[in-house]
Design a protein around this motif. Sequence first.
Motif, PDB file in Angstrom:
ATOM      1  N   LYS A 182       0.833  -1.213   0.000  1.00  0.00           N
ATOM      2  CA  LYS A 182       0.000   0.000   0.000  1.00  0.00           C
ATOM      3  C   LYS A 182       0.864   1.258   0.000  1.00  0.00           C
ATOM      4  N   LEU A 183       1.909   1.262   0.814  1.00  0.00           N
ATOM      5  CA  LEU A 183       2.795   2.425   0.871  1.00  0.00           C
ATOM      6  C   LEU A 183       3.488   2.655  -0.468  1.00  0.00           C
ATOM      7  N   ILE A 184       3.935   1.574  -1.098  1.00  0.00           N
ATOM      8  CA  ILE A 184       4.623   1.689  -2.388  1.00  0.00           C
ATOM      9  C   ILE A 184       3.667   2.217  -3.455  1.00  0.00           C
ATOM     10  N   ARG A 185       2.429   1.676  -3.469  1.00  0.00           N
ATOM     11  CA  ARG A 185       1.441   2.133  -4.444  1.00  0.00           C
ATOM     12  C   ARG A 185       1.112   3.609  -4.270  1.00  0.00           C
ATOM     13  N   GLU A 186       1.149   4.075  -3.020  1.00  0.00           N
ATOM     14  CA  GLU A 186       0.831   5.474  -2.738  1.00  0.00           C
ATOM     15  C   GLU A 186       2.012   6.396  -2.994  1.00  0.00           C
ATOM     16  N   GLY A 187       3.118   5.824  -3.455  1.00  0.00           N
ATOM     17  CA  GLY A 187       4.266   6.640  -3.831  1.00  0.00           C
ATOM     18  C   GLY A 187       5.220   6.970  -2.708  1.00  0.00           C
ATOM     19  N   VAL A 188       5.059   6.324  -1.559  1.00  0.00           N
ATOM     20  CA  VAL A 188       5.981   6.558  -0.450  1.00  0.00           C
ATOM     21  C   VAL A 188       7.334   5.931  -0.792  1.00  0.00           C
ATOM     22  N   ASP A 189       8.398   6.698  -0.604  1.00  0.00           N
ATOM     23  CA  ASP A 189       9.746   6.183  -0.870  1.00  0.00           C
ATOM     24  C   ASP A 189       9.973   4.950  -0.012  1.00  0.00           C
ATOM     25  N   ILE A 190      10.395   3.875  -0.639  1.00  0.00           N
ATOM     26  CA  ILE A 190      10.536   2.616   0.091  1.00  0.00           C
ATOM     27  C   ILE A 190      11.598   2.704   1.185  1.00  0.00           C
ATOM     28  N   TYR A 191      12.565   3.613   1.001  1.00  0.00           N
ATOM     29  CA  TYR A 191      13.572   3.822   2.042  1.00  0.00           C
ATOM     30  C   TYR A 191      12.944   4.442   3.289  1.00  0.00           C
ATOM     31  N   ALA A 200       9.545   3.980   3.869  1.00  0.00           N
ATOM     32  CA  ALA A 200       8.496   3.046   4.272  1.00  0.00           C
ATOM     33  C   ALA A 200       9.027   1.955   5.199  1.00  0.00           C
ATOM     34  N   LEU A 201      10.219   1.471   4.920  1.00  0.00           N
ATOM     35  CA  LEU A 201      10.768   0.375   5.717  1.00  0.00           C
ATOM     36  C   LEU A 201      10.932   0.733   7.199  1.00  0.00           C
ATOM     37  N   PRO A 202      11.516   1.881   7.532  1.00  0.00           N
ATOM     38  CA  PRO A 202      11.628   2.225   8.965  1.00  0.00           C
ATOM     39  C   PRO A 202      10.268   2.350   9.648  1.00  0.00           C
ATOM     40  N   LEU A 203       9.265   2.858   8.935  1.00  0.00           N
ATOM     41  CA  LEU A 203       7.922   2.974   9.506  1.00  0.00           C
ATOM     42  C   LEU A 203       7.356   1.589   9.837  1.00  0.00           C
ATOM     43  N   LEU A 204       7.488   0.677   8.879  1.00  0.00           N
ATOM     44  CA  LEU A 204       6.995  -0.680   9.087  1.00  0.00           C
ATOM     45  C   LEU A 204       7.782  -1.376  10.193  1.00  0.00           C
ATOM     46  N   THR A 234       6.966  -9.048  -0.562  1.00  0.00           N
ATOM     47  CA  THR A 234       5.962  -8.171  -1.158  1.00  0.00           C
ATOM     48  C   THR A 234       6.066  -8.163  -2.674  1.00  0.00           C
ATOM     49  N   CYS A 235       7.287  -8.119  -3.189  1.00  0.00           N
ATOM     50  CA  CYS A 235       7.481  -8.102  -4.640  1.00  0.00           C
ATOM     51  C   CYS A 235       7.082  -9.435  -5.272  1.00  0.00           C
ATOM     52  N   ASN A 236       7.304 -10.531  -4.547  1.00  0.00           N
ATOM     53  CA  ASN A 236       6.879 -11.836  -5.053  1.00  0.00           C
ATOM     54  C   ASN A 236       5.357 -11.940  -5.089  1.00  0.00           C
ATOM     55  N   GLU A 237       4.715 -11.350  -4.088  1.00  0.00           N
ATOM     56  CA  GLU A 237       3.258 -11.414  -3.991  1.00  0.00           C
ATOM     57  C   GLU A 237       2.595 -10.451  -4.964  1.00  0.00           C
ATOM     58  N   TYR A 238       3.257  -9.300  -5.208  1.00  0.00           N
ATOM     59  CA  TYR A 238       2.709  -8.277  -6.096  1.00  0.00           C
ATOM     60  C   TYR A 238       3.752  -7.922  -7.149  1.00  0.00           C
ATOM     61  N   PRO A 239       3.850  -8.733  -8.213  1.00  0.00           N
ATOM     62  CA  PRO A 239       4.886  -8.538  -9.245  1.00  0.00           C
ATOM     63  C   PRO A 239       4.859  -7.155  -9.876  1.00  0.00           C
ATOM     64  N   GLU A 240       3.657  -6.519  -9.917  1.00  0.00           N
ATOM     65  CA  GLU A 240       3.570  -5.209 -10.548  1.00  0.00           C
ATOM     66  C   GLU A 240       4.374  -4.150  -9.788  1.00  0.00           C
ATOM     67  N   CYS A 298      10.378  -1.654  -6.471  1.00  0.00           N
ATOM     68  CA  CYS A 298      11.173  -2.216  -5.382  1.00  0.00           C
ATOM     69  C   CYS A 298      12.595  -2.553  -5.812  1.00  0.00           C
ATOM     70  N   SER A 299      12.847  -2.571  -7.102  1.00  0.00           N
ATOM     71  CA  SER A 299      14.080  -3.163  -7.615  1.00  0.00           C
ATOM     72  C   SER A 299      15.345  -2.535  -7.053  1.00  0.00           C
ATOM     73  N   SER A 300      15.392  -1.201  -6.923  1.00  0.00           N
ATOM     74  CA  SER A 300      16.615  -0.565  -6.447  1.00  0.00           C
ATOM     75  C   SER A 300      16.951  -0.988  -5.024  1.00  0.00           C
ATOM     76  N   LEU A 301      15.954  -1.012  -4.151  1.00  0.00           N
ATOM     77  CA  LEU A 301      16.191  -1.427  -2.773  1.00  0.00           C
ATOM     78  C   LEU A 301      16.413  -2.934  -2.695  1.00  0.00           C
ATOM     79  N   ASN A 302      15.692  -3.674  -3.504  1.00  0.00           N
ATOM     80  CA  ASN A 302      15.850  -5.124  -3.521  1.00  0.00           C
ATOM     81  C   ASN A 302      17.278  -5.507  -3.901  1.00  0.00           C
ATOM     82  N   ASN A 303      17.840  -4.798  -4.895  1.00  0.00           N
ATOM     83  CA  ASN A 303      19.205  -5.084  -5.321  1.00  0.00           C
ATOM     84  C   ASN A 303      20.215  -4.685  -4.256  1.00  0.00           C
TER      85      ASN A 303
END
Length: 214
Positions: free
Chosen positions: A157-166, A168-172, A191-197, A202-207
Motif C-alpha cells: 500500500k505504501l509503495i502504491r501510494e508513492g511513499v519512498d521505500i527507504y 516506508a521500511l523504517p515505519l513498518l 511483497t514483490c513476489n506477492e505483487y509482481p507489478e 522495489c528493484s533498487s532497494l531489492n538489489n
Amino acid sequence: MQEIFWESDKILRESHRKDDPIIAIPCLIRLLYSTGLRITEAISLRNMDVDLKRNILKVGTWNGTKNGEERLVPICNTLKENLQRFIYYRSMLPIKGISDGERPFFIKLNGTAVSSQNAYRWFKKIYTKCGIAYRGERFGPRVHDLRHTMATHSLAKLIREGVDIYAALPLLSACLGHKSLHATEGYVRLTCNEYPELLEKCSSLNNFIYPQKK
C-alpha cells in the motif's frame, strides 16, 4: 482476509461454553491483521494498554515483546470501531471488575484471558471454513501469518501510494517492533513476489538488500 473476517463473525453461533473466547476472536483477528502484533503481545494487552482516546496500543515488556522494548502502535478507525464493539459486548458479561485497568483486555466468556492455544484453535476453524487447507505445523496457516500478511499488505500500500521505500521500511519496522531494519528487509522480497507489478518500484532497494552474485 475479508472472508476470514466474515467467518470469524459467525463463530458466535459455534459454542456457548463459558471457557470459549467467541466474543473476543473476531476482534482479536482484526487487531492482529491491522497492527501486526505478535499473538503473545495481543493476548497480553491489559485494559489500560488500549487507549481509544489517543488511538494507540501500548505494547511493552509486560506484553511479552520479543525484543523487550516498549512501543506505541497506532489504531486505525476501522479497528477502533471493532474494539469499541467488543468492549460493548464484553461489558454485558456478569463479571465484577471486568473493565479494571490491570485486567486482560481479551477475555473468554468466564472472564479469564484468551490464550495462544485458544487463538490458534479458533483461527484454524475459521480459515478451514474459508476453504484454506492446513499444510502442517511448519507451513500453517498460523496465527503468526496474520503478522506477515499485515506487513506485506502495508508495504504494498505504501509503495502504491508513492511513499519512498527507504522511508516506508523504517515505519513498518517500528510498527512491527523490530530491533533493526534487517529483520524487516525480508518483507521487500516477499511483497514483490506477492505483487509482481511492484517489482520495478522495489528493484533498487531489492538489489541493495539482496545483491546479485557476480
